[in-house]
Design an enzyme around this catalytic site. Structure first.
Site, PDB file in Angstrom:
ATOM      1  N   HIS A  53       0.845  -1.199   0.000  1.00 29.37           N
ATOM      2  CA  HIS A  53       0.000   0.000   0.000  1.00 29.37           C
ATOM      3  C   HIS A  53       0.881   1.250   0.000  1.00 29.37           C
ATOM      4  CE1 HIS A  53      -3.814  -2.038   1.852  1.00 29.37           C
ATOM      5  NE2 HIS A  53      -3.311  -2.712   0.826  1.00 29.37           N
ATOM      6  N   GLU A  55       0.809   4.070   1.715  1.00 28.34           N
ATOM      7  CA  GLU A  55       1.248   4.588   3.015  1.00 28.34           C
ATOM      8  C   GLU A  55       2.340   3.703   3.601  1.00 28.34           C
ATOM      9  OE1 GLU A  55      -1.798   3.757   1.987  1.00 28.34           O
ATOM     10  OE2 GLU A  55      -3.345   4.751   3.156  1.00 28.34           O
ATOM     11  N   CYS A  83      -6.018   2.191   5.306  1.00 29.80           N
ATOM     12  CA  CYS A  83      -6.649   0.952   5.747  1.00 29.80           C
ATOM     13  C   CYS A  83      -6.150   0.641   7.160  1.00 29.80           C
ATOM     14  CB  CYS A  83      -6.301  -0.185   4.777  1.00 29.80           C
ATOM     15  SG  CYS A  83      -4.642  -0.830   4.983  1.00 29.80           S
ATOM     16  N   CYS A  86      -2.301  -0.010   7.418  1.00 30.59           N
ATOM     17  CA  CYS A  86      -1.454   1.180   7.303  1.00 30.59           C
ATOM     18  C   CYS A  86      -1.591   2.074   8.534  1.00 30.59           C
ATOM     19  CB  CYS A  86      -1.788   1.943   6.032  1.00 30.59           C
ATOM     20  SG  CYS A  86      -1.300   1.040   4.541  1.00 30.59           S
TER      21      CYS A  86
HETATM   22 ZN   LIG Z   1      -3.199   0.308   3.593  1.00 28.80          ZN
END
Ligand SMILES: [Zn+2]
Length: 155
Positions: A53, A55, A83, A86
């Site tokens: 992801h 981040e 999410c 993260c």
């Molecule tokens: Zn994430």
């Protein structure tokens, strides 16, 4: 334009570039003392890594750039609602604040919301759809795992 808006625009620009690369519309920057120290985009499409992801990759890059596990005093600016993975990573790293431009509600019609995962994780383990078992195995004749670690780190 506030500095928050400026950093969010940078995260959105990264996300837009990532769409052109065939990726998901997510970008993030890590900021310390008003400077961008690391950037990330969602790389799941390239790496088949479900943790790739924006981040999380930005946080990894920030740790490498600063040479530390701790990101105390840093802020994360993300194009989308972080999410749970993260967000937890930011907490573990000591990130001070996070801002995002697109909410889970914004992402819902596009299949880009993690609201359902947040809702699941808010439940006790026994009520979650994923089977989660605590099985306190302690191999016979071995020192306790955590005691062994403490003994080593105390040296
Ligand atoms: Zn994430």
């Amino acid at each position: 334009m506030s500095s928050t808006e400026r950093f969010l625009c940078e995260a959105i620009a990264l996300a837009r570039d990532n769409i052109r690369e065939g990726g998901r519309p997510f970008g993030a920057v890590v900021v310390r003392d008003g400077e961008v120290i690391a950037r990330g985009v969602n790389e799941m499409h390239r790496t088949n890594d479900p943790t790739a992801h924006a981040e999380l990759l930005a946080i990894r890059a920030a740790g490498q750039a600063l040479g530390t596990l701790r990101l105390d005093g840093c802020a994360v600016y993300a194009s989308g609602n972080p999410c749970p993975m993260c967000l937890a990573t930011m907490r573990i790293a000591g990130v001070r604040e996070v801002a995002y431009a697109y909410s889970n509600q914004d992402g819902e019609p596009y299949g880009l919301s993690t609201a359902a995962i947040y809702a699941e994780l808010a439940k006790p383990f026994s009520e979650q759809s994923m089977k989660i078992d605590y099985v306190p195995v302690r191999p016979e004749g071995e020192a306790d795992l955590y005691e062994a670690w403490r003994a080593t780190s105390a040296k």
